[in-house]
Enzyme design. Structure first.
Site, mmCIF file in Angstrom:
data_model
loop_
_atom_site.group_PDB
_atom_site.id
_atom_site.type_symbol
_atom_site.label_atom_id
_atom_site.label_comp_id
_atom_site.label_asym_id
_atom_site.label_seq_id
_atom_site.Cartn_x
_atom_site.Cartn_y
_atom_site.Cartn_z
ATOM 1 N N TYR A 174 0.851 -1.187 0.000
ATOM 2 C CA TYR A 174 0.000 0.000 0.000
ATOM 3 C C TYR A 174 0.883 1.231 0.000
ATOM 4 C CZ TYR A 174 -3.420 3.470 1.620
ATOM 5 O OH TYR A 174 -4.220 4.584 1.747
ATOM 6 N N ASP A 178 9.302 2.634 -0.481
ATOM 7 C CA ASP A 178 8.298 3.308 0.326
ATOM 8 C C ASP A 178 8.588 2.950 1.781
ATOM 9 O OD1 ASP A 178 6.168 4.163 1.784
ATOM 10 O OD2 ASP A 178 4.640 3.441 0.389
ATOM 11 N N LYS A 225 4.676 9.018 8.488
ATOM 12 C CA LYS A 225 4.484 8.466 9.836
ATOM 13 C C LYS A 225 5.516 8.998 10.836
ATOM 14 C CE LYS A 225 1.386 5.024 8.240
ATOM 15 N NZ LYS A 225 1.337 4.165 7.093
HETATM 16 C C1 LIG Z 1 0.657 4.672 5.739
HETATM 17 C C2 LIG Z 1 1.346 4.377 4.495
HETATM 18 C C3 LIG Z 1 1.229 5.203 3.366
HETATM 19 C C4 LIG Z 1 0.241 6.325 3.278
HETATM 20 O O1 LIG Z 1 0.493 7.362 4.155
HETATM 21 P P1 LIG Z 1 -0.698 8.381 4.499
HETATM 22 O O2 LIG Z 1 -0.038 9.407 5.345
HETATM 23 O O3 LIG Z 1 -1.745 7.574 5.197
HETATM 24 O O4 LIG Z 1 -1.202 8.917 3.209
HETATM 25 C C5 LIG Z 1 2.025 4.946 2.271
HETATM 26 N N1 LIG Z 1 2.890 3.924 2.282
HETATM 27 C C6 LIG Z 1 3.016 3.099 3.327
HETATM 28 C C7 LIG Z 1 4.015 1.992 3.277
HETATM 29 C C8 LIG Z 1 2.237 3.283 4.460
HETATM 30 O O5 LIG Z 1 2.355 2.430 5.481
#
Ligand SMILES: *Cc1c(COP(=O)(O)O)cnc(C)c1O
Length: 431
Positions: free
Chosen positions: A144, A239, A267
């Protein structure tokens, strides 16, 4: 455990907010029941609107590696707020956090702050496409990267939880440019690169998958991706929104010794306030406006409160032994789960990497999203509710990682494992 007030709030919320929530998984759709409305957090604990107390393993879905309401983070945010909450102009706090990010991740020579992980992935992809002059991107099933149109194809997290195949509202022509491969499957990546020669701009990957449960990379997988990307002229994009400052200070790239071309952060980098970032090699990042032609902007980007929270959080994470401590805690937790599950006669597969962990009601191995989807959902639901009623707040979906913080004490973990003993026996009776 009574949740009267949460029920009332949810009824009100549903009248004015779709599904009563501002992000889908919060609605407890896949586990049933009413989501507790949270009113307060302190350290490893949260309290709901009815005053029920829980040990929290969600940590706002990852950012709260120091625990809730850490006094030093609160001080930093208050001090920043007292000077003004937003300027839309350059500030020293942005420079300091950018310097720290570049120090922490040697592959990142320039970094741009944005407000969410979604925004960061969207921007990184735009840059990858611009830099390579290619349109297609390769992502992994069950990973994701935020709710970017082209990235909802085969996505994990809430998309997986709700069982939505992609999503309406994304034109087929957008999704067409997204090529998918199973996680931990280098042969499939190589096939894709050969099938679309000279067309794939980037390989985008969560280096430790955390949005289909927690699925670590197999030895050689990330190295293989780096080699394939190089060989085929595609960029490697990590990511690290979840793994950055979570599985090691320098993220998964430090832990596994890989140097991606671009990195996405979020995060933890915002210390519990809205901040995210993307960065990478100088000559790539120089293509971002105003230095280069690739446009990307944001009114609240580099927000001073978020920068202050991020700086203070990172400062605390540089203390020696922090990551060993987080990993030991996560390890104690999942090993305890494994033992309790065995005693209850329940098949369980677990993983712990740094401060993140996961467990599947599945005999294993779980290497990818297809494996993860075979886990027993009924057992997860029964376990989840038994834990919640015993005061343990886990993510309400089998397709999410769990998080420990530096605020989790051995007593918190012990209380969790005592609750798990019973919860696995309940899960054993579910089918
Ligand atoms: C949480 C998350 C996102 C998205 O971040 P948001 O601040 O919720 O848009 C993207 N990539 C990874 C791996 C994530 O865990």
């Amino acid at each position: 455990m009574k949740r009267t007030r949460s029920k009332q709030l949810m009824a009100r919320a549903r009248r004015v907010i779709p599904g009563g929530v501002n992000s889908p998984v919060r609605a407890y759709g896949s586990v049933g029941g009413t989501a507790p409305f949270l009113a307060k957090g302190k350290g490893a604990r949260v309290w709901d609107a009815d005053g029920n107390e829980y040990v929290d393993y969600v940590g706002s879905w990852g950012p709260l590696v120091l625990g809730h309401a850490h006094p030093a983070v609160l001080r930093a945010v208050r001090a920043a707020a007292a000077l003004g909450t937003s300027f839309g102009a350059p500030t020293e706090l942005e420079v300091r956090l950018a310097e720290e990010v570049c120090r922490a991740l040697p592959s990142v020579e320039r970094v741009r702050f944005v407000s969410s992980g979604t925004e960061a992935s969207m921007s990184a992809i735009r840059l990858a496409r611009a830099a390579t002059g290619r349109a297609r991107i390769l992502k992994f099933d069950g990973c994701y990267h935020g709710h970017v149109d082209a990235l909802l194809v085969g996505a994990g997290s809430g998309v997986a939880t709700l069982g939505i195949p992609g999503t309406p509202g994304v034109p087929a022509s957008f999704a067409e440019l997204t090529v998918q491969a199973p996680f931990n499957d280098l042969a499939a990546v190589e096939d894709a690169l050969r099938r679309w020669p000279g067309e794939i701009a980037c390989i985008l990957v969560e280096p430790v998958a955390g949005n289909m449960g927690c699925v670590p990379p197999e030895p050689g997988f990330l190295e293989g991706l780096a080699a394939l990307a190089q060989q085929h002229g595609a960029l490697l994009v990590f990511d690290e929104v979840m793994t950055g400052f979570r599985v090691a200070y320098g993220g998964a790239q430090e832990r596994y010794g890989i140097r991606p071309d671009l990195t996405i952060l979020g995060k933890i980098v915002g210390g519990g306030l809205p901040a995210a970032a993307y960065g990478g090699r100088r000559e790539l990042m120089e293509q971002i406006a105003p230095e280069g032609p690739v446009y990307q902007a944001g009114t609240l980007s580099g927000n001073p409160l978020a920068m202050a929270a991020g700086l203070e959080t990172l400062r605390r994470l540089r203390a020696p032994g922090v990551y060993a401590e987080l990993e030991a805690r996560a390890r104690t937790l999942v090993d305890g789960f494994t033992g309790a599950a065995e005693r209850a006669g329940v098949e369980l597969t677990t993983a712990a990497v740094g401060g993140m962990f996961g467990f599947f009601f599945h005999p294993g191995p779980v290497r990818n999203f297809d494996d993860a989807k075979k886990a027993n959902g009924e057992r997860f639901r029964a376990f989840f509710h038994a834990m919640l009623d015993a005061g343990v707040y886990l993510a309400p979906s089998a397709f999410e990682a769990g998080f420990v913080s530096l605020a989790h004490r051995p007593a918190d973990v012990a209380a969790t494992l005592a609750a798990a003993e019973k919860a696995f026996r309940k899960a054993a009776r579910a089918h």
